[in-house]
Design a protein around this motif. Structure first.
Motif, PDB file in Angstrom:
ATOM      1  N   LEU A  91       0.824  -1.271   0.014  1.00 52.73           N
ATOM      2  CA  LEU A  91      -0.117   0.013   0.077  1.00 52.73           C
ATOM      3  C   LEU A  91       0.974   1.376  -0.045  1.00 52.73           C
ATOM      4  N   TYR A  92       0.325   2.312  -0.440  1.00 57.48           N
ATOM      5  CA  TYR A  92       0.935   3.593  -0.638  1.00 57.48           C
ATOM      6  C   TYR A  92       0.145   4.783  -0.331  1.00 57.48           C
ATOM      7  N   LEU A  93       0.565   5.526   0.215  1.00 56.48           N
ATOM      8  CA  LEU A  93      -0.078   6.935   0.512  1.00 56.48           C
ATOM      9  C   LEU A  93       0.078   8.016  -0.583  1.00 56.48           C
ATOM     10  N   TRP A  94      -1.007   8.294  -1.283  1.00 58.86           N
ATOM     11  CA  TRP A  94      -0.704   9.278  -2.256  1.00 58.86           C
ATOM     12  C   TRP A  94      -1.148  10.605  -2.173  1.00 58.86           C
ATOM     13  N   PHE A  95      -0.639  11.824  -2.262  1.00 64.37           N
ATOM     14  CA  PHE A  95      -1.008  13.210  -2.336  1.00 64.37           C
ATOM     15  C   PHE A  95      -1.232  13.634  -3.731  1.00 64.37           C
ATOM     16  N   LEU A  96      -2.444  13.458  -4.071  1.00 63.62           N
ATOM     17  CA  LEU A  96      -2.902  13.805  -5.497  1.00 63.62           C
ATOM     18  C   LEU A  96      -3.308  15.399  -5.763  1.00 63.62           C
ATOM     19  N   GLY A  97      -2.389  15.937  -6.711  1.00 61.97           N
ATOM     20  CA  GLY A  97      -2.373  17.147  -7.012  1.00 61.97           C
ATOM     21  C   GLY A  97      -3.510  17.501  -8.211  1.00 61.97           C
ATOM     22  N   ASP A  98      -3.741  18.348  -8.374  1.00 58.50           N
ATOM     23  CA  ASP A  98      -5.032  18.691  -9.623  1.00 58.50           C
ATOM     24  C   ASP A  98      -4.336  18.398 -10.960  1.00 58.50           C
TER      25      ASP A  98
END
Length: 96
Positions: A89-96
């Motif tokens: 599993l991975y934590l994603w910070f998703l920009g626009d």
């Protein structure tokens, strides 16, 4: 707005934050030597963190100046726990 989600190897969403990170220009002024992982966040790109990076990310969240805080910090902590307790599993910070 930067959204937060936990994804698996196939990018399937396992968990998602209810709120995102409200981007301000002040994020670009974070000290990259003190907060290198959070400094990597950008409003338009994605940042991905793996299980081995969770302790460092959590420590950075502890040092984050209060001006950057908000509900997203608590939800990021919860998502870090999801990553730590799971496999691939991975934590994603998703920009626009």
């Amino acid at each position: 707005m930067i959204d937060l989600a936990v994804r698996g190897d196939l990018r399937d969403v396992v968990a998602r934050a209810k709120v995102g990170v409200e981007w301000t220009a002040a994020f670009a002024d974070l000290d990259p030597t003190n907060l290198p992982m959070l400094f990597a966040l950008t409003p338009y790109g994605d940042a991905v963190f793996n299980k081995r990076q969770m302790p460092t990310l959590l420590a950075e969240l502890d040092r984050l100046p209060t001006a950057f805080g908000g509900e997203w910090v608590a939800q990021a902590r919860e998502l870090c726990q999801v990553v730590e307790c799971g496999q691939h599993l991975y934590l994603w910070f998703l920009g626009d």
